[in-house]
Write a protein that holds these residues in place. Structure first.
Motif, PDB file in Angstrom:
ATOM      1  N   ILE A 150      -5.141   1.000   7.463  1.00  0.00           N
ATOM      2  CA  ILE A 150      -4.595  -0.299   7.883  1.00  0.00           C
ATOM      3  C   ILE A 150      -3.132  -0.337   7.475  1.00  0.00           C
ATOM      4  O   ILE A 150      -2.805  -0.133   6.300  1.00  0.00           O
ATOM      5  N   HIS A 151      -2.236  -0.607   8.422  1.00  0.00           N
ATOM      6  CA  HIS A 151      -0.810  -0.687   8.111  1.00  0.00           C
ATOM      7  C   HIS A 151      -0.495  -2.093   7.606  1.00  0.00           C
ATOM      8  O   HIS A 151      -0.649  -3.082   8.327  1.00  0.00           O
ATOM      9  N   ASN A 158       0.120  -8.095   2.825  1.00  0.00           N
ATOM     10  CA  ASN A 158      -0.075  -9.195   3.773  1.00  0.00           C
ATOM     11  C   ASN A 158      -1.458  -9.141   4.404  1.00  0.00           C
ATOM     12  O   ASN A 158      -1.669  -9.611   5.512  1.00  0.00           O
ATOM     13  N   GLY A 159      -2.417  -8.524   3.666  1.00  0.00           N
ATOM     14  CA  GLY A 159      -3.769  -8.434   4.190  1.00  0.00           C
ATOM     15  C   GLY A 159      -4.494  -9.767   4.104  1.00  0.00           C
ATOM     16  O   GLY A 159      -3.976 -10.771   3.593  1.00  0.00           O
ATOM     17  N   SER A 160      -5.727  -9.760   4.602  1.00  0.00           N
ATOM     18  CA  SER A 160      -6.547 -10.960   4.570  1.00  0.00           C
ATOM     19  C   SER A 160      -7.918 -10.571   3.987  1.00  0.00           C
ATOM     20  O   SER A 160      -8.671  -9.834   4.621  1.00  0.00           O
ATOM     21  N   ASP A 197     -15.206  -1.038   3.743  1.00  0.00           N
ATOM     22  CA  ASP A 197     -13.781  -1.086   3.433  1.00  0.00           C
ATOM     23  C   ASP A 197     -13.382  -2.516   3.103  1.00  0.00           C
ATOM     24  O   ASP A 197     -13.742  -3.468   3.799  1.00  0.00           O
ATOM     25  N   VAL A 198     -12.612  -2.665   2.015  1.00  0.00           N
ATOM     26  CA  VAL A 198     -12.071  -3.975   1.626  1.00  0.00           C
ATOM     27  C   VAL A 198     -10.574  -3.807   1.405  1.00  0.00           C
ATOM     28  O   VAL A 198     -10.062  -2.692   1.236  1.00  0.00           O
ATOM     29  N   ASN A 199      -9.856  -4.917   1.457  1.00  0.00           N
ATOM     30  CA  ASN A 199      -8.410  -4.900   1.249  1.00  0.00           C
ATOM     31  C   ASN A 199      -8.127  -4.646  -0.218  1.00  0.00           C
ATOM     32  O   ASN A 199      -8.349  -5.509  -1.071  1.00  0.00           O
ATOM     33  N   ALA A 222       5.348   0.328  -5.099  1.00  0.00           N
ATOM     34  CA  ALA A 222       3.888   0.451  -5.113  1.00  0.00           C
ATOM     35  C   ALA A 222       3.402   1.002  -3.779  1.00  0.00           C
ATOM     36  O   ALA A 222       4.094   0.914  -2.766  1.00  0.00           O
ATOM     37  N   GLN A 223       2.210   1.562  -3.785  1.00  0.00           N
ATOM     38  CA  GLN A 223       1.608   2.135  -2.585  1.00  0.00           C
ATOM     39  C   GLN A 223       0.342   1.357  -2.221  1.00  0.00           C
ATOM     40  O   GLN A 223      -0.399   0.916  -3.104  1.00  0.00           O
ATOM     41  N   ASP A 224       0.101   1.204  -0.952  1.00  0.00           N
ATOM     42  CA  ASP A 224      -1.090   0.508  -0.474  1.00  0.00           C
ATOM     43  C   ASP A 224      -2.205   1.529  -0.259  1.00  0.00           C
ATOM     44  O   ASP A 224      -2.053   2.460   0.550  1.00  0.00           O
ATOM     45  N   PRO A 225      -3.344   1.406  -0.978  1.00  0.00           N
ATOM     46  CA  PRO A 225      -4.415   2.403  -0.817  1.00  0.00           C
ATOM     47  C   PRO A 225      -5.081   2.355   0.553  1.00  0.00           C
ATOM     48  O   PRO A 225      -5.786   3.311   0.921  1.00  0.00           O
TER      49      PRO A 225
END
Length: 925
Positions: A546-547, A598-600, A508-510, A539-542
């Motif tokens: 992860i929230h 706001n992922g890393s 899994d990657v951001n 937009a939607q986060d795939p």
């Protein structure tokens, strides 16, 4: 025949008739000659006492036959052994009783046409029954063999005589057939002694007259000459040196008999000398190393290659008959005799199964060739090497090294190698039998993966070709099968190790936020005021597991009309939307927005918003053209076509309505407008004549919008006099412009005045230039300082008032301080410490033409010489400082005592004459 019994041996001369066997198949072309080159006849003991060996009518293979294609040809037969003769009908018989055949007897039978130069030969060998294998020749010495040949020669050869006998009553006489001279056989490589007598040539008339004998032909008096000679008196013929059959196999000489006066006594006779072959040449292979190949797993009898050896000896005898055999085979795996060779043809074939390239890839065979039909006791031999390569077949299926492979791949990545599948194949590397081909047979229905073969290592590189999604598939279980480019050989089955499983874990990657609809298009009427909410572009986060928080920003907004809510993606206008803007293309306005989480590490995605602007009637039409001209008198062709332009779109444009305003009243009184079509109209004079001039005519144009928009536009019309063609004349155009005659004259006078001033200025400049060229001045008058009082700047304070380093102005006594002085601190008038330049030396007797070159060379050297004074053209002097060792000049004052003598001023020239008069102390003092 002299009491001896006739021994019939083998030969009937069989004349083949071309028409004797009709109705049969067509035979090949007839070739005259013996049917065989070598005959071996086994004679029984009973037949030695007078019985025939072979009857004339037998057709056995041992029978000697001669084919005469022309039945009219006269052929004579001669035996080389005097104990045997040949009758004209071809029967070979013994001249005397044959008592012992314990050893084989061999002789040559020669056939020669009586009126034809052709010669045919065959060899007959007789052996006693019960001695099928004659005694080895090694038991008979070489000298014995030669002596037998020498002893078999005819001792005396007589010139043939012509016998005449009567015929019938007509008195004609027929000549009897001449004797056929038997050939002379001479063995090659004889050791002598030489000269060695061969035969004696004699004539029956040598008792009556003195005869002189001679021989002619190649080998006697023609090259190679001197091999044979003859005693002219006795007629003894000799050979003078050893012969070599490989150089020349036969000689044709002619013997002559003449009397003492040189007159021919006998007709010349032909002598045929044959060189008997000896086994003096070894078989020679065409190549010392032969290369052949055979496929592994070949069946016995498979052809491999052929070796060929040639023998220079006579191929019709055993001396030149070569036989082959294999001496050795390396290695001896799986058996020592994997190959055999055809003794006559040299063909090498396999005789056993078990050829395996993976065990033995090449065999080395030593082949021996022996003449004398392969008899090792007296034959000569030679050897060659045959290299037999075992070619590969696909008899080894590829096998994967392990049963299960594993690997990892990040999501959304392509062209990434997940894992390498290693394989083992014992076939020939880098061949179709070795090259691996991988296939995925299950576990990848969507085609996310493929397997490429590494051409060097033959490994399978499992590669991602379609992005995988962690949220959809966290792992894959693949089944792969490996095979070769070439099909497996017949009877070879695939291995169980040709199939393996592959486990792939997805990492899994951001992932960046994704706009569900991209691009997104909305429709709005233009003119929407600022602050209007258009849509929500979210937009939607795939990354469902992860929230993360998604934020928005504007990336591209060419007209700066929009803004986006940072939190929820709501799009709001900041200005009026105008469809007629330059940033709108085909009614479409595009803006790009950025969504990031706001992922890393942080990931972002872009989305495009397309706004389709619906047209409203917000632009009034504009009259076209804005200027025109017409004739002062109304004519049919003096009409002005007008139309309108509207920035709006259909249906807010044409058809247009054109009309003249009611005020002022002169407009409708002098002009009228008529409609041509929906977008065009005509403006023309209503009255017959209108004074020339420029008129601004207002025209009201209305579009077809709902409600329609109107625009009052002015068209500037020039009314002018026209020629017969309806075109404005030049004077009419000027008059129409509003200029009177006085104004035109004033303009012309101004132009003439300006041209005159320019001309006078040019003449004055030319004259001044000529004066300067006629009287050049050495010094410009403004720069002449003679008889002028020049004012200089006042001096500054004394040396006590300023602190300066006077060492800069002192003359140095040596150059040591200059050399040791730091860089950058140096007087510019000091002599540089460098090597002096070399100046040209004038020759003792110079040519007058070289003087100028000498001066120029010296000037050039002086200009480039840094040691020539002055050392620098710019001299900088400092003020004196305190504590000067030279003392102060401020204490000096003028003396009026009259002790000073100023007469030397008179010697300084006219410029100091005034000063000399003042201080010289002359009579005026």
């Amino acid at each position: 025949m002299n009491g001896g019994c006739v021994l019939l041996l083998c030969a009937l001369l069989v004349g083949a008739s071309s028409g004797s066997r009709t109705g049969q198949l067509q035979k090949p072309p007839c070739r005259p000659g013996f049917s065989q080159n070598f005959y071996t006849v086994i004679v029984s003991r009973d037949m030695l006492h007078g019985q025939s060996i072979l009857k004339d009518t037998t057709l056995s293979s041992e029978r000697v036959k001669f084919e005469d294609c022309q039945r009219s040809r006269d052929v004579g037969f001669v035996s080389s052994d005097p104990n045997f003769s040949v009758r004209p009908d071809g029967t070979v018989y013994a001249e005397q009783e044959v008592a012992n055949l314990s050893e084989p007897v061999q002789f040559m039978v020669t056939a020669r046409g009586l009126h034809d130069p052709h010669i045919w030969e065959t060899t007959v060998k007789l052996a006693l029954a019960g001695h099928l294998h004659p005694l080895p020749l090694t038991k008979i010495t070489f000298e014995e063999m030669l002596s037998r040949v020498w002893d078999s020669q005819p001792r005396v050869i007589k010139f043939s005589r012509k016998h005449q006998r009567g015929s019938s009553a007509n008195g004609l006489r027929r000549q009897k057939r001449d004797w056929v001279i038997p050939p002379i056989n001479v063995p090659e490589n004889s050791r002598g002694p030489f000269p060695h007598m061969l035969v004696r040539i004699r004539s029956d008339q040598d008792k009556d007259v003195g005869i002189r004998y001679s021989i002619t032909g190649a080998g006697a008096d023609q090259p190679p000459s001197g091999i044979y000679n003859i005693d002219p008196i006795s007629g003894n013929m000799f050979v003078t040196q050893p012969l070599d059959r490989e150089e020349r196999a036969s000689f044709h000489l002619r013997a002559h008999a003449v009397d003492m006066n040189g007159n021919q006594v006998e007709n010349p006779i032909d002598l045929y000398i044959y060189v008997i072959d000896m086994n003096d040449n070894r078989p020679e292979f065409q190549n010392q190393v032969y290369n052949g190949s055979v496929a592994e797993g070949s069946r016995p009898g498979s052809s491999v290659m052929q070796v060929t050896a040639t023998d220079s000896d006579d191929s019709t005898t055993a001396n030149g008959m070569v036989r082959y055999r294999i001496l050795s085979q390396t290695p001896h795996s799986p058996i020592p005799n994997m190959f055999t060779i055809n003794s006559e043809t040299g063909d090498i074939v396999t005789v056993a199964a078990g050829l395996d390239r993976e065990k033995v890839s090449q065999y080395t065979i030593i082949v021996q060739a022996t003449d004398m039909e392969g008899n090792l006791n007296f034959g000569l031999s030679n050897t060659a090497t045959a290299l037999i390569s075992i070619t590969d077949i696909n008899d080894n299926p590829p096998e994967l090294t392990v049963r299960t492979f594993s690997g990892e791949v990040p999501e959304n990545k392509v062209n990434v190698v997940v894992t390498n599948l290693t394989v083992v194949d014992r076939d020939q590397p880098h061949s179709p039998n070795w090259n691996a081909v991988y296939r995925i047979v299950s576990g990848d229905p969507s085609g996310h993966f493929t397997i490429r073969t590494n051409p060097i290592t033959n490994e399978g590189m499992l590669t991602v070709v379609k992005p995988v999604d962690f949220e959809l598939n966290r792992a894959f279980m693949l089944t792969v099968v490996v095979s070769n480019q070439a099909h497996l050989a017949s009877g070879i089955q695939s291995s169980l190790q040709s199939t393996a499983g592959v486990t792939i874990s997805v990492q899994d990657v951001n992932e960046p936020p994704v706009f569900p609809v991209n691009p997104k298009m909305i429709r709005f009427e233009e003119g929407v005021p600022a602050g209007t909410t258009l849509t929500v572009f979210a937009a939607q986060d795939p990354d469902h597991f992860i929230h993360q928080i998604v934020r928005y920003s504007k990336l591209s907004d060419p007209a700066n009309w929009l803004k986006i809510n940072r939190t929820n993606g709501q799009i709001t206008t900041m200005a009026l939307l105008d469809r007629e803007s330059m940033y709108v293309k085909n009614n479409m306005y595009e803006a790009t927005f950025l969504a990031y989480d706001n992922g890393s590490p942080q990931a972002s995605g872009t989305g495009t918003l397309q706004i389709y602007l619906i047209d409203v009637n917000d632009n009034a039409p504009v009259l076209i053209p804005r200027e025109a001209q017409t004739c002062e008198r109304a004519r049919p062709n003096s009409r002005i076509n007008i139309t309108a332009s509207d920035a709006d779109a259909d249906p807010n444009i044409g058809p247009f309505v054109f009309e003249l305003p009611s005020f002022p009243a002169s407009i409708r009184r002098n002009w009228t407008v008529s409609r041509l079509s929906g977008d065009y109209a005509q403006l023309r004079l209503r009255i017959p004549y209108l004074e020339a001039g420029v008129y601004e005519i207002p025209v009201i144009v209305s579009d077809s919008g709902n409600p329609p928009l109107s625009n009052r536009s002015l068209i500037r019309i020039k009314v002018c006099p026209c020629d017969n063609n309806g075109d404005c004349s030049a004077t009419g155009a000027v008059a129409a412009a509003g200029l009177g005659t006085g104004a035109i004259i004033a303009i012309l006078i101004c132009i003439i005045t300006l041209l005159s001033m320019v001309l006078l200025f040019v003449v004055w400049m030319k004259r001044r230039e000529k004066e300067r060229q006629a009287k050049p001045l050495l010094i410009d008058p403004e720069d002449d300082v003679r008889d002028n009082i020049l004012k200089y700047d006042e001096e500054g304070g004394g040396e006590e008032d300023q602190d300066y380093d006077l060492s800069q102005l002192q003359q140095p006594e040596s150059l040591d301080h200059i050399i040791s002085k730091p860089s950058g601190v140096r007087r510019v008038d000091e002599r540089p410490v460098i090597a002096e330049s070399q100046y040209p030396v004038r020759p003792s007797l110079p040519h007058p033409g070289d003087i100028g070159d000498f001066i120029n060379d010296g000037l050039r050297a002086a200009d480039n010489d840094p040691t020539a004074p002055p050392y620098d053209s710019l001299l900088v002097f400092d003020y004196e400082g305190s504590g000067s060792t030279a003392g102060s000049v401020s204490s000096l004052n003028s003396s009026s005592s009259g002790d000073q003598d100023y007469d030397y001023l008179n010697d300084w020239g006219p410029r100091f004459k005034k000063l000399a008069d003042l201080y010289g102390g002359g009579d005026d003092d």
